[in-house]
Design an enzyme around this catalytic site. Sequence first.
Site, PDB file in Angstrom:
ATOM      1  N   GLY A  94       6.762  -0.592 -11.117  1.00 38.83           N
ATOM      2  CA  GLY A  94       6.995   0.841 -11.048  1.00 38.83           C
ATOM      3  C   GLY A  94       7.908   1.163  -9.887  1.00 38.83           C
ATOM      4  O   GLY A  94       7.571   0.905  -8.749  1.00 38.83           O
ATOM      5  N   THR A  95       9.078   1.751 -10.165  1.00 36.01           N
ATOM      6  CA  THR A  95      10.117   1.923  -9.164  1.00 36.01           C
ATOM      7  C   THR A  95      10.943   3.154  -9.503  1.00 36.01           C
ATOM      8  O   THR A  95      11.022   3.543 -10.655  1.00 36.01           O
ATOM      9  CB  THR A  95      11.036   0.679  -9.148  1.00 36.01           C
ATOM     10  N   VAL A  96      11.616   3.744  -8.478  1.00 36.86           N
ATOM     11  CA  VAL A  96      12.599   4.787  -8.743  1.00 36.86           C
ATOM     12  C   VAL A  96      13.937   4.353  -8.165  1.00 36.86           C
ATOM     13  O   VAL A  96      14.007   3.683  -7.138  1.00 36.86           O
ATOM     14  CB  VAL A  96      12.191   6.148  -8.147  1.00 36.86           C
TER      15      VAL A  96
END
Length: 534
Positions: A352-354
């Site tokens: 999970g990353t932006v």
Amino acid sequence: MDHLFHPFAGKRNTVFAKNGMVATSQPLAAQAGLDILKQGGNAIDAAIATAAALTVVEPTSNGIGGDAFALVWVKDKLHGLNASGPAPKSISADKLKEAGHKQVPAFGVLPVTVPGVPAGWVALSRKFGKLPLKDVLAPAIRYAEEGYPVSPILGKFWGMAHKKFKETYTSEEFAGWFETFAPGGEAPKIGEMWSSPGHASTLRAIADTEADSFYKGELADKMDAFMKQHGGYLSKEDLECYEVEWVEPLGAHYKDYDVWEIPPNGQGMIAQMALKIFEQTGDAKWQDADTLHRQIEAMKLAFTDGKAFITEQGEMPVDPEHLLSDDYAKARAEKITDEAMLPEPYELPRGGTVYLAAADGEGNMISYIQSNYMGFGSGIVIPGTGIALQNRGHDFSLDETHPNYLKPGKRTYHTIIPGFLTKDGKAVGPFGVMGGYMQPQGHFQVVSSTVDHLLNPQATLDMPRWQWIEGKTVHVEPEFPNYLVQALIRKGHTIQILPDGGSFGRGQIIWRDPETGVLQGGTESRTDGAVAAW
């Protein structure tokens, strides 16, 4: 620029602008960055504003307690920032094994490493920013304080996480997560307002003290006390000692372009290795089964070696330059045949990353990525602060023969990677594809679509993606052409069509025309992506 137009138009239109552009996975965050540009900030200020806003408007993928990396183009030079944090000084593999662990847990206090995000914001602001950090963080503080309506993809993943966490986050240490992210016992629904006063207070303290409160003051005391109460290892001493690292970006030549990544401990060089191996195997043809087969095989080889060797610089058993050499690429390319190979298998979990890209009218550009890992990270939220801590320690090995063996103060193999493209010493622009071990595979596909097939940014991001998982298993999206699926199966690949686009990464791209300065941006159709420009 020769890749402005192509018959494959994509699901959306590429956005063009001249004065500034921000591309990221949340419209409100992109707009926050654009507002800062219009207030006189530069691309770096805009990136910090966007990143801070993303901790509020996309908490399913990142947070204040995560890590960050950046590639920054300023005055015709590329700079690298490694804002990833090390393991606590008091932890050790022996302690975890004595407690009965065969691997570092994925959730709870044990996989928590030192957060690098706030220090990364401050370092970028001090070195390159034009506006005070207080001004830059103001939009994020406002969204946390006043609230915002939850967007569609965000709401989907938030609801899925809450459903899972109700079953798995059952001990007292996880109470802060539910208080913050499931007020009233439920995750916020799509279109509902959500706010986090504690998050706003923490962001304000970071802005007022340039993160001293987080690493040396009241917030550090709160994290230290929580860890002591629940048997964690992160301490105030770990936080006080933390410093970001400015690094020399790692470049690899592909066709007429140079592809840039952050050097290890990041996994970016896997994309570079795969591109160089693939380049040795022949031409890249459009929507061609043989080309696709060779790309997948090149990625297998690069990932197998990357997972075996990449860890913190100085701990690696092989020089990164060797893994990017022509001799290495040629030797590995010789392993590729017409049949799918069975390399040493690796289980590749989702992440999970932006990611965000920003550019301004002065020529500054930034490729920036931050993450808590595996969505909400460790599941640990320090009560009353909105600080969701990452679980990067999960990637450490407890096998003392492995390069990524857990040691006190060591940084782990890191999945998050910003990318940057140049040609003839001039900036083409920032790009990135978030999503755990999909990231180098996404980088590979973005570069190939851009360089080999001349697709514009939006068309590049809208191309159906593939992801090698392990062995001969490859996941593809439902839109993937059936004739290619069938051809790959005949070559020995095990193809699985996945309906969930979230596992194939989420990307952003901004290219700049070197002659006119015109910016062209693409954003991810698989999420609530947006390009804000003027």
